[in-house]
Enzyme design. Sequence first.
Site, short mmCIF file in Angstrom:
data_model
loop_
_atom_site.label_atom_id
_atom_site.label_comp_id
_atom_site.label_asym_id
_atom_site.label_seq_id
_atom_site.Cartn_x
_atom_site.Cartn_y
_atom_site.Cartn_z
N ASP A 165 0.81 -1.14 0.11
CA ASP A 165 0.06 0.06 0.17
C ASP A 165 0.90 1.28 -0.02
O ASP A 165 0.12 2.50 0.01
CB ASP A 165 -1.06 0.00 1.17
CG ASP A 165 -0.28 -0.10 2.59
OD1 ASP A 165 1.35 -0.07 2.68
OD2 ASP A 165 -0.98 -0.43 3.49
N HIS A 190 0.24 7.63 24.22
CA HIS A 190 0.79 7.49 22.82
C HIS A 190 0.19 8.23 21.86
O HIS A 190 -0.17 7.94 20.68
CB HIS A 190 0.83 6.13 22.36
CG HIS A 190 1.96 5.29 22.99
ND1 HIS A 190 1.88 3.87 23.09
CD2 HIS A 190 2.87 5.58 23.76
CE1 HIS A 190 2.76 3.46 23.83
NE2 HIS A 190 3.55 4.47 24.20
N ASP A 233 7.87 12.92 22.92
CA ASP A 233 8.43 11.42 22.96
C ASP A 233 8.62 11.18 21.53
O ASP A 233 8.03 10.57 20.79
CB ASP A 233 7.13 10.60 23.48
CG ASP A 233 7.93 9.03 23.72
OD1 ASP A 233 9.19 8.86 23.28
OD2 ASP A 233 7.49 8.05 24.60
N ASP A 293 15.26 6.32 22.19
CA ASP A 293 13.90 6.68 22.60
C ASP A 293 14.05 7.61 23.87
O ASP A 293 14.24 7.22 25.08
CB ASP A 293 13.44 5.27 23.31
CG ASP A 293 11.95 5.30 23.70
OD1 ASP A 293 11.28 6.30 23.43
OD2 ASP A 293 11.34 4.24 24.29
N HIS A 351 1.94 3.68 33.58
CA HIS A 351 2.76 3.02 32.66
C HIS A 351 4.01 2.43 33.39
O HIS A 351 4.22 2.93 34.66
CB HIS A 351 3.10 3.50 31.47
CG HIS A 351 3.76 4.67 31.46
ND1 HIS A 351 5.11 4.76 31.85
CD2 HIS A 351 3.24 6.18 31.26
CE1 HIS A 351 5.43 6.13 31.82
NE2 HIS A 351 4.49 6.88 31.72
N HIS A 374 12.10 -0.41 29.75
CA HIS A 374 12.20 -1.35 28.96
C HIS A 374 13.62 -1.56 28.15
O HIS A 374 14.34 -0.20 28.34
CB HIS A 374 11.12 -1.41 27.85
CG HIS A 374 11.24 0.02 27.11
ND1 HIS A 374 11.90 0.18 25.82
CD2 HIS A 374 10.39 1.09 27.19
CE1 HIS A 374 11.58 1.46 25.37
NE2 HIS A 374 11.00 2.05 26.10
N HIS A 404 11.52 -1.29 21.79
CA HIS A 404 11.06 -2.39 23.00
C HIS A 404 11.95 -3.52 22.35
O HIS A 404 11.41 -4.69 21.71
CB HIS A 404 9.73 -2.68 23.01
CG HIS A 404 8.95 -1.41 23.27
ND1 HIS A 404 7.63 -1.16 22.91
CD2 HIS A 404 9.33 -0.39 24.26
CE1 HIS A 404 7.07 0.06 23.59
NE2 HIS A 404 8.08 0.51 24.29
N GLU A 445 11.70 6.08 32.26
CA GLU A 445 10.87 7.11 31.93
C GLU A 445 9.47 6.94 32.69
O GLU A 445 8.35 6.74 32.25
CB GLU A 445 10.36 6.57 30.12
CG GLU A 445 9.91 4.80 30.15
CD GLU A 445 9.59 4.64 28.75
OE1 GLU A 445 8.53 5.34 28.41
OE2 GLU A 445 9.91 3.87 28.10
N TYR A 488 0.49 12.13 34.59
CA TYR A 488 -0.57 12.63 33.76
C TYR A 488 -1.79 12.94 34.43
O TYR A 488 -2.46 11.84 34.87
CB TYR A 488 -0.67 11.64 32.57
CG TYR A 488 0.38 11.21 31.95
CD1 TYR A 488 1.28 11.42 30.86
CD2 TYR A 488 1.23 9.73 32.69
CE1 TYR A 488 2.41 10.99 30.42
CE2 TYR A 488 2.13 9.40 32.25
CZ TYR A 488 2.89 10.10 31.09
OH TYR A 488 3.97 9.21 30.89
N ARG A 504 6.51 13.44 31.19
CA ARG A 504 7.11 12.15 30.84
C ARG A 504 8.64 12.86 30.54
O ARG A 504 8.95 13.65 29.79
CB ARG A 504 6.59 11.36 29.93
CG ARG A 504 7.55 9.96 29.65
CD ARG A 504 6.97 8.95 29.07
NE ARG A 504 6.35 9.21 27.69
CZ ARG A 504 5.25 9.48 27.33
NH1 ARG A 504 4.28 9.35 28.22
NH2 ARG A 504 5.11 9.63 25.77
N GLU A 559 12.14 10.84 29.75
CA GLU A 559 12.72 9.37 29.39
C GLU A 559 14.06 9.61 28.85
O GLU A 559 14.28 10.49 27.67
CB GLU A 559 11.97 8.80 28.10
CG GLU A 559 12.30 7.44 27.62
CD GLU A 559 11.43 6.81 26.94
OE1 GLU A 559 10.58 7.46 25.97
OE2 GLU A 559 11.53 5.65 26.66
MN LIG Z 1 10.16 4.37 26.04
#
Ligand SMILES: [Mn+2]
Length: 464
Positions: A57, A258, A275, A286, A365, A369, A376, A409, A413, A431, A433
């Site tokens: 696509d 997100h 982010d 990240d 959250h 990670h 991730h 991170e 919120y 946040r 991070e």
């Molecule tokens: Mn992250």
Amino acid sequence: MRILTLLVALAACSSALASAGPPAPGPDWFASHRAALAAKLPPDAVVVLRAPSESEDLLDAYRPDSNFWYLTGFSEPDAIAVFRPGALEGKRYTLFVKPKSWAEERWTGRRAGVEGAKSEFRADAAYPMADFQKESRALLAGAKALYYADARDKDFREKLVSAWQALAAAGPEPLPALDVAPLLGQMRFVKDAAEIATLREAVRLSVEAHRAALTRARPGLNEGVLKAVMVERCLAGGSARMAYAPIVGSGPNSVILHYPDANRTMLAGEMIVNDTACEYGLYAADVTRSYPVSGTFSPEQRALYAIVLAAQKAGIAKAVPGARHHDIQDAAYEVIVDGLLKLGLLKGTREEVKTSRSFAAFFPHGVSHWLGLDVHDAGSYEFGDPTDRWTRYFSSNATLRPGMVLTVEPGIYIPAKSEGVDPKWWNIGVRIEDDVLVTEKGPECLSCEAPREIADVEKAMAVH
Ligand SMILES: [Mn+2]
């Protein structure tokens, strides 16, 4: 005319220098991964890996599958690699690739072809993809265990496993068919010097991009401009793409973890959560920074930011060899809960808040990670309880070792209309991070150069 040519040449030269990161790894590096995988396999194992087909696509340019690339260096779509470490020399590594065809390459890009698969990628044998069914019987025959990586191509996996089972049915006992990903996860867990150099470059570019976005932010600007500034810096610095879909949310969007859109006009008095980070040489940074649209923190923004920053520092301090991964989570969590209790945004004691999970209304959250080829990244968390999200965060038992790279991170919120919360706190999201390398000497923050202290953020934003 000659002067013009010279100037153009100089410009090309200087831009090439500006984006000169660490060198791309050579064929020996990929061969060493194949050897390391072979050492982890039982005798007479066969490994079959799929590199996915390109999406038709045109929505996304193809990104090589991390595991496939890590073992082969081959970055074209639609390929299969077969390893038989126990086979005779010259029969251990087979690649199936799309054959050279100018009629097709003029649409979708250049290919190494069957010959290139051998000469450039060191395959012992190579065939066109169309020959896989025909050749696979001989490649699987006699093996005692199948390890596969399907790159989410379920149809491929089902056909492969049923062909394997049909072969195995002729023998005296059932033969195992296993996902190879956990073995590759063990290998990718601790980064080598080349990987760390590449990660440093991904992070360096991301820090530069964050600085540029920070100084650009102001009331009346669209979130999309900050996203564009980030993307511009990454790509101009040599990134092939972003490490993940950028998240740039202001005000009511700053509390959406997100938030995908990045198309709202930012207003004075709001917070921005940015982010966004670059990928470099397929390795991901990240990084998140949060800052006030108007360049100066309000008392409420300042109070929440200070808690998140203290929580992040407490978490980073735990990223030392021998620590458990959940030590980072535990340390950051305590600072956030104590801070929210002190501000009156949470009620009760630390223990009550943990039992009732009331903290999750504002801190929904986990805080860390693994980071590497994937944002991730591969590598086991050794969760004590894999069934429940929060229990998981607090039970990530993996022991930290030098060479591991992880994020820290924490965030707070406060959604609008939060029950019992004074409206002055509403729609503030924070946040912070950063990317941390575990070293013998302790944690090394790779990205902390991006303004993070309140005074540094305000100073960086005061340029306009
Ligand atoms: Mn992250």
